[in-house]
Design an enzyme around this catalytic site. Structure first.
Site, PDB file in Angstrom:
ATOM      1  N   SER A 145       7.527   2.934  -6.456  1.00 29.43           N
ATOM      2  CA  SER A 145       7.089   2.701  -7.836  1.00 29.43           C
ATOM      3  C   SER A 145       8.001   3.461  -8.780  1.00 29.43           C
ATOM      4  O   SER A 145       8.603   4.478  -8.399  1.00 29.43           O
ATOM      5  CB  SER A 145       5.649   3.184  -8.031  1.00 29.43           C
ATOM      6  OG  SER A 145       5.310   3.269  -9.403  1.00 29.43           O
ATOM      7  N   TYR A 159      -0.093  10.328  -6.796  1.00 27.38           N
ATOM      8  CA  TYR A 159       0.443   8.980  -6.603  1.00 27.38           C
ATOM      9  C   TYR A 159       1.956   8.977  -6.747  1.00 27.38           C
ATOM     10  O   TYR A 159       2.680   8.430  -5.901  1.00 27.38           O
ATOM     11  CB  TYR A 159      -0.193   8.030  -7.620  1.00 27.38           C
ATOM     12  CG  TYR A 159       0.364   6.625  -7.590  1.00 27.38           C
ATOM     13  CD1 TYR A 159      -0.045   5.723  -6.615  1.00 27.38           C
ATOM     14  CD2 TYR A 159       1.279   6.203  -8.544  1.00 27.38           C
ATOM     15  CE1 TYR A 159       0.461   4.431  -6.577  1.00 27.38           C
ATOM     16  CE2 TYR A 159       1.797   4.914  -8.520  1.00 27.38           C
ATOM     17  CZ  TYR A 159       1.380   4.028  -7.536  1.00 27.38           C
ATOM     18  OH  TYR A 159       1.889   2.747  -7.504  1.00 27.38           O
TER      19      TYR A 159
END
Length: 254
Positions: A145, A159
């Site tokens: 990501s 995350y």
């Protein structure tokens, strides 16, 4: 552009919706037999399989929690039994889980985020590598990501940490498996609209503000990611391994 994946078996984790669903559908549209993994969204997995079959493809759905090592082994064995040796593994399953500052973090939440984003990819890969080695070929694609580069949004440190770890994991595994004809790469999406992830963790105001900063002037769509998967599974990418492809409309450039 069509890519010939006839005779190949693909396993896509977290394929009951969003990016994973698009990846599964596009792989099948280009000839692969596809195993659609899901955790709890059975309806979404059924939809993915139905869409694949409606376009003439072959697919099965397999429920498994890919943070559970025993379930990973059962998943891999079932795919092997029903579709054959996995040629393409897409470690798409992942989740922010919950926004929470580090000062309020619990060890249980930290471990949950690590497991869903990193442990799942590592041990899912472990489960299919022996079959790939036996064939002398294979492709593993991990999902990172843009958060790996910018630290993510508020309350997303765990995350972002896991997505950074995925990039490092990809490089290390690529070196480890290159002698066996197995290529390992990662995709790093930016803001992808039309997904449950952003509908859950972003407001409409935040969405508009993010899109306004993207040089190409739009949010991504799942097909932007699945198109890159097709490229990485094709002969056009036969000399690419250990790389991370950024797919973000220009919001982050290396």
């Amino acid at each position: 552009m069509q890519f010939n994946l006839n005779g190949k078996t693909a396993l896509v984790t977290g394929a009951s919706g969003g990016i994973g669903q698009s990846i599964a559908i596009d792989l099948a549209a280009n000839g692969a037999k596809v195993a659609v993994n899901y955790l709890s969204n059975q309806e979404g997995a059924e939809e993915t399989v139905r869409m694949i079959k409606d376009q003439g493809g072959e697919a099965i759905m397999v429920q498994a929690d890919v943070t559970d090592l025993d379930q990973i082994e059962v998943l891999a064995a079932e795919v092997q039994d029903k579709l054959g040796t996995v040629d393409i593994l897409v470690n798409n399953a992942g989740h922010l889980v919950e926004r929470r500052k580090i000062e309020d973090m619990t060890i249980d939440l930290w471990r949950k985020i690590i497991d869903v984003n990193v442990t799942s990819a590592a041990f899912m890969s472990k489960a299919v590598i022996p079959g790939m080695k036996e064939k002398g070929s294979g492709i593993i694609i991990n999902l990172s990501s843009v958060a790996a580069h910018d630290g993510g949004g508020p309350g997303a440190v765990p995350y972002a940490t896991t997505k950074g770890a995925i990039i490092t994991f990809t490089k290390g595994l690529a070196k480890e498996l290159a002698p066996f004809g197995i290529r390992v790469n990662a995709l790093s999406p930016g803001f992808v609209d039309q997904t449950k992830f952003h509908a859950t963790f972003n407001t409409e105001e935040g969405r508009k503000a993010t899109v306004a900063k993207i040089p190409l002037g739009r949010g991504g769509v799942p097909q932007d990611i699945s198109g890159a998967v097709l490229f990485l599974t094709s002969p056009y990418a036969s000399y690419i391994t250990g790389e991370t492809i950024e797919i973000n409309g220009g919001m982050f450039m290396k």
